[in-house]
Design an enzyme around this catalytic site. Structure first.
Site, PDB file in Angstrom:
ATOM      1  N   LYS A 219       0.855  -1.187   0.000  1.00  0.00           N
ATOM      2  CA  LYS A 219       0.000   0.000   0.000  1.00  0.00           C
ATOM      3  C   LYS A 219       0.882   1.224   0.000  1.00  0.00           C
ATOM      4  O   LYS A 219       2.016   1.181   0.494  1.00  0.00           O
ATOM      5  CB  LYS A 219      -0.880   0.018   1.255  1.00  0.00           C
ATOM      6  CG  LYS A 219      -2.129   0.876   1.096  1.00  0.00           C
ATOM      7  CD  LYS A 219      -3.154   0.139   0.276  1.00  0.00           C
ATOM      8  CE  LYS A 219      -4.497   0.770   0.311  1.00  0.00           C
ATOM      9  NZ  LYS A 219      -5.501  -0.210  -0.174  1.00  0.00           N
TER      10      LYS A 219
HETATM   11  N1  GLU Z   1      -7.164  -0.035  -3.619  1.00  0.00           N
HETATM   12  C1  GLU Z   1      -7.903  -1.216  -3.907  1.00  0.00           C
HETATM   13  C2  GLU Z   1      -7.979  -2.132  -2.707  1.00  0.00           C
HETATM   14  O1  GLU Z   1      -7.806  -1.701  -1.586  1.00  0.00           O
HETATM   15  C3  GLU Z   1      -7.389  -1.910  -5.157  1.00  0.00           C
HETATM   16  C4  GLU Z   1      -5.962  -2.330  -5.092  1.00  0.00           C
HETATM   17  C5  GLU Z   1      -5.420  -2.829  -6.430  1.00  0.00           C
HETATM   18  O2  GLU Z   1      -6.175  -2.894  -7.386  1.00  0.00           O
HETATM   19  O3  GLU Z   1      -4.240  -3.136  -6.470  1.00  0.00           O
HETATM   20  O4  GLU Z   1      -8.287  -3.281  -2.815  1.00  0.00           O
END
Ligand code: GLU
Length: 439
Positions: free
Chosen positions: A125
């Protein structure tokens, strides 16, 4: 069962402070869920120790020149929890509350989410601590490009693939992909997912998280005996997750009796017209629901919205919304977590004891990263799929994961969150055991 301390190497002083910030609370919850699963699985403590820590943590300064000539310096992060199952994967958020603890917790959740869905990724993240609404488009572009440059050493299409999250979107991904490609001197669209279609994005990615939440909410009602037609849904958040969830649930026959955004909550006993509400936000002065009105509409606060009587409550905004302060007053039968980490671990226990079924984020909102995976696969193969192909595969992945989590949780007499974590942790631990520790 006694839980191990929140962080492997800290003393009692840090434990005492651990509840102090939303980010700390979230990290504490994430580790609690891991520890609970580890205890139930009788996990080898050596593997547990590795899974409690993040593989790589990067904090960066993000200086940008503002439009008025001043310089602002923001702080950004990229945390990679594990690359054991495959490259790291996870979104980037721009929000004033972004902190290292929050990003760390979210990176861990991404690992478990990908594992529940059987995607070949570990979790990551990223984020920048900034209020994007205070920046112009040019400032945002400079911020995104400088942040991308700063995390360049640790990202790559086979290393770590960022994606949109809170307050980031296709445009952010276009800038990230361009910055990365310019710096390495070759086209590398697979560096991010959630890109615009014209730059190698996937059809069906923009609404994938919301569609996934709706699919999981419908599956939950079907499995546990609530007719979907006329079921009352309340949705907190009217952004890219909340709106699409409302859209697809309304299409399936649910009555959307409450929604909210930053301007507050809106409720109607006979159901809201979510398409009219979306249309309103496109031209309203603040681009929010503020001022929206229709006969029979009542306004409530965001806090009150969570307490409305309904069949399914969908928190689809930010973390830490359902806590020990309101969990005993929630009237929904089911909570389907559209956001990441909306329920604290204390609230989770209260809800479980009250018989409120919580479908955890790592299953409920996994539609987004699942279509991100499809986008990455299409990019690597340079061969785009059509919408029918994307949605057919999304349903297949989600139904499989949902059935598996429910069957496993029922067989082991644990909550769906405990079951989902147990499945996820056992898969990643198995991969870790097979690979062993380098060198
Ligand atoms: N931000 C989204 C999540 O928390 C998608 C993450 C992604 O597609 O890599 O799942």
């Amino acid at each position: 069962m006694t839980l191990a301390p929140p962080v492997a190497h800290e003393g009692p002083a840090l434990q005492a402070q651990v509840q102090d910030t939303p980010g700390m609370r979230m990290l504490y919850s994430a580790l609690n869920h891991l520890d609970d699963a580890a205890a139930r699985l009788n996990l080898d403590p050596n593997l547990h120790r590795i899974l409690r820590t993040c593989e790589r943590t990067l904090t960066v300064a993000v200086p940008i020149e503002l439009d008025d000539g001043e310089t602002a310096v923001y702080t950004g992060y990229r945390v990679q929890h594990t690359s054991v199952p495959g490259p790291c994967k996870g979104g980037v958020r721009f929000h004033a509350d972004v902190s290292l603890e929050e990003v760390t917790a979210l990176a861990q959740l991404m690992t478990w989410k990908c594992a529940v869905l059987n995607l070949p990724y570990g979790g990551a993240k990223g984020g920048v601590s900034v209020s994007p609404a205070t920046l112009s488009e040019n400032e945002l572009r400079r911020l995104t490009r400088r942040y991308t440059y700063a995390i360049m050493p640790i990202i790559g299409p086979k290393k770590d693939i960022p994606a949109p999250d809170v307050n980031t979107d296709e445009r952010t991904m276009a800038w990230m992909s361009d910055t990365y490609s310019m710096l390495i001197g070759e086209a590398s669209q697979e560096i991010v997912t959630g890109k615009p279609l014209i730059l190698g994005g996937s059809v069906g990615r923009a609404d994938a998280t919301g569609l996934g939440v709706a699919i999981i909410a419908e599956s939950t009602m079907k499995r546990y005996g609530t007719p979907i037609e006329g079921a009352r849904a309340v949705i907190q958040g009217f952004g890219k997750v909340g709106y699409w969830t409302a859209h697809y649930l309304a299409q399936a026959g649910c009555k959307i009796v409450g929604v909210s955004d930053v301007s507050g909550g809106y409720t109607h006993p006979h159901g809201l017209d979510v398409e009219a509400m979306l249309k309103y936000t496109k031209t309203s002065p603040t681009r929010t629901l503020a001022g929206y009105t229709t006969p029979g509409l009542e306004t409530v606060t965001n806090e009150e919205l969570l307490l409305l009587p309904c069949d399914v409550l969908i928190p689809a905004a930010l973390e830490d919304q359902i806590t020990s302060l309101n969990a005993d007053r929630i009237q929904a039968k089911y909570i389907v977590e559209g956001a990441n980490g909306p329920t604290s671990s204390t609230a989770d226990k209260i809800l479980h004891a009250r018989g409120v079924m919580v479908v955890p984020d790592i299953l409920a909102n996994a539609g987004g990263v699942t279509v991100s995976y499809f986008e990455w696969v299409q990019g690597l193969q340079a061969f785009p799929w059509d919408l029918a192909e994307v949605q057919k595969n999304l349903r297949r992945f989600l139904y499989n994961a949902f059935d598996h989590v429910c069957d496993f949780s029922e067989a082991n007499q644990v909550s769906l969150r405990q079951g989902a974590f147990m499945l996820a942790v056992s898969r990643v631990a198995e991969a870790l055991a097979q690979r062993g520790i380098f060198p």
